[in-house]
Scaffold this motif. Structure first.
Motif, PDB file in Angstrom:
ATOM      1  N   LEU A  90       0.829  -1.211   0.000  1.00 50.36           N
ATOM      2  CA  LEU A  90       0.000   0.000   0.000  1.00 50.36           C
ATOM      3  C   LEU A  90       0.857   1.253   0.000  1.00 50.36           C
ATOM      4  N   ASP A  91       0.377   2.293  -0.691  1.00 50.25           N
ATOM      5  CA  ASP A  91       0.916   3.641  -0.519  1.00 50.25           C
ATOM      6  C   ASP A  91      -0.260   4.587  -0.275  1.00 50.25           C
ATOM      7  N   TYR A  92      -0.036   5.547   0.625  1.00 52.35           N
ATOM      8  CA  TYR A  92      -1.091   6.473   1.053  1.00 52.35           C
ATOM      9  C   TYR A  92      -0.639   7.880   0.707  1.00 52.35           C
ATOM     10  N   GLN A  93      -1.286   8.499  -0.300  1.00 49.72           N
ATOM     11  CA  GLN A  93      -0.758   9.707  -0.924  1.00 49.72           C
ATOM     12  C   GLN A  93      -1.683  10.923  -0.800  1.00 49.72           C
ATOM     13  N   ALA A 101       0.075  13.632  -5.000  1.00 53.02           N
ATOM     14  CA  ALA A 101       0.248  12.455  -5.844  1.00 53.02           C
ATOM     15  C   ALA A 101       1.674  12.392  -6.399  1.00 53.02           C
ATOM     16  N   TYR A 102       2.214  11.192  -6.500  1.00 48.86           N
ATOM     17  CA  TYR A 102       3.544  10.967  -7.072  1.00 48.86           C
ATOM     18  C   TYR A 102       3.609   9.527  -7.562  1.00 48.86           C
ATOM     19  N   ASP A 103       4.638   9.206  -8.329  1.00 45.22           N
ATOM     20  CA  ASP A 103       4.809   7.827  -8.803  1.00 45.22           C
ATOM     21  C   ASP A 103       5.107   6.929  -7.613  1.00 45.22           C
ATOM     22  N   PRO A 104       4.292   5.899  -7.367  1.00 41.40           N
ATOM     23  CA  PRO A 104       4.506   5.055  -6.194  1.00 41.40           C
ATOM     24  C   PRO A 104       5.817   4.278  -6.292  1.00 41.40           C
ATOM     25  N   PRO A 105       6.398   3.930  -5.156  1.00 39.13           N
ATOM     26  CA  PRO A 105       7.600   3.096  -5.172  1.00 39.13           C
ATOM     27  C   PRO A 105       7.325   1.737  -5.815  1.00 39.13           C
ATOM     28  N   ASP A 106       8.387   1.081  -6.269  1.00 43.38           N
ATOM     29  CA  ASP A 106       8.258  -0.253  -6.845  1.00 43.38           C
ATOM     30  C   ASP A 106       7.633  -1.205  -5.829  1.00 43.38           C
ATOM     31  N   LEU A 147      -2.729   0.064 -11.053  1.00 42.40           N
ATOM     32  CA  LEU A 147      -2.813  -0.209  -9.624  1.00 42.40           C
ATOM     33  C   LEU A 147      -4.260  -0.124  -9.154  1.00 42.40           C
ATOM     34  N   HIS A 148      -4.540  -0.792  -8.039  1.00 37.41           N
ATOM     35  CA  HIS A 148      -5.865  -0.648  -7.426  1.00 37.41           C
ATOM     36  C   HIS A 148      -5.904   0.718  -6.762  1.00 37.41           C
TER      37      HIS A 148
END
Length: 271
Positions: free
Chosen positions: A43-46, A50-55, A72-73
């Motif tokens: 999970l990433d919580y942005q 907003a930005y490009d999520p980590p791998d 991505l979901h």
């Protein structure tokens, strides 16, 4: 023709006509149900930008004003029970909770958010509905509704039933446009909100800090998205990750949820 045969033919004809009627009333198969966030995915919580999520990230939560991510979901954040900072003008005056002097009541924990009068659930839902539909049309897979527990901070002016009524309307709208609906926080009401309002999964903050993680996983199983913050971590992150009650989809973030170009940015998982 015998009476018995005549009755049989009449019955067969009735069944055929009924079948034709059913086909005209329901010419298409019903759409597939909302897609839950993948169980145990990273999970990433942005919400801070907003930005490009980590791998390795498979689930991302963003504000409704941000773009979804096709591969991505994507979960759309909607503040459904309070005004969002900077958006007070979007709300009719009569939908704001007011004190005895007629002044809007501000959430004591969030001084730039005014509490909505959830006793007027249908009118509030009419304001929020276009936002939910925009989440769907913008490609999000799910929506989370923040501040379900606002009623606990109103000194009895609002009730849990008021929150339930609004939550049920918002969940129904989300389901109507094909979005899964996420309960946000409110550990003490998790079972109630799941069974009565129809929430599909949970988005929870600081369940490790407040020892509430199992309250959500007992209701939603692996479909719990957990966020803990560096400034209120109860023990080292490795220990949080090793704790069997910690949800599989958990991320450690900085409190302000800043973007990677900010020196305060923190992003850690248990991967």
């Amino acid at each position: 023709m015998t009476v018995r045969r005549a009755l049989a033919l009449l019955a067969a004809t009735a069944l055929l006509l009924a079948g034709c009627a059913d086909q005209s009333a329901h010419p298409h198969d019903p759409p597939a149900g909302p897609q839950l966030p993948p169980a145990g995915a990273q999970l990433d919580y942005q919400l801070g930008g907003a930005y490009d999520p980590p791998d390795g990230v498979d689930i991302v939560v963003r504000d409704r004003t941000a773009a979804s991510i096709d591969d991505l979901h994507s979960v759309c954040y909607v503040n459904g029970f309070q005004t969002q900072p900077g958006e007070l003008d979007a709300w009719p005056d009569d939908l704001l909770l007011r004190d005895d002097e007629g002044q809007p009541i501000i959430d004591p924990d969030w001084p730039d958010e005014v509490i909505l009068d959830t006793r007027k659930a249908r009118d509030i839902a009419k304001v929020v509905e276009p936002w939910i539909r925009d989440c769907a049309s913008d490609g999000f897979d799910a929506v989370e509704f923040d501040n379900l527990d606002t009623y606990t901070r109103t000194g009895g002016a609002l009730s849990r039933d008021d929150a339930l009524n609004l939550a049920t309307l918002l969940v129904d709208i989300a389901h109507d446009v094909g979005l899964a609906a996420g309960q946000k926080n409110a550990a003490e009401d998790a079972s109630f909100l799941h069974s009565r309002a129809g929430f599909d999964f949970a988005v929870v903050e600081e369940c490790a800090a407040y020892e509430e993680c199992s309250a959500y996983t007992e209701v939603y199983g692996d479909h719990v998205l957990a966020i803990d913050y560096t400034d209120n971590l109860p023990r080292p992150w490795d220990e949080v990750c090793a704790d069997p009650v910690t949800p599989a989809s958990v991320v450690l973030r900085d409190r302000d949820l800043v973007t990677p170009d900010d020196p305060g940015y923190v992003f850690e998982t248990c991967g």
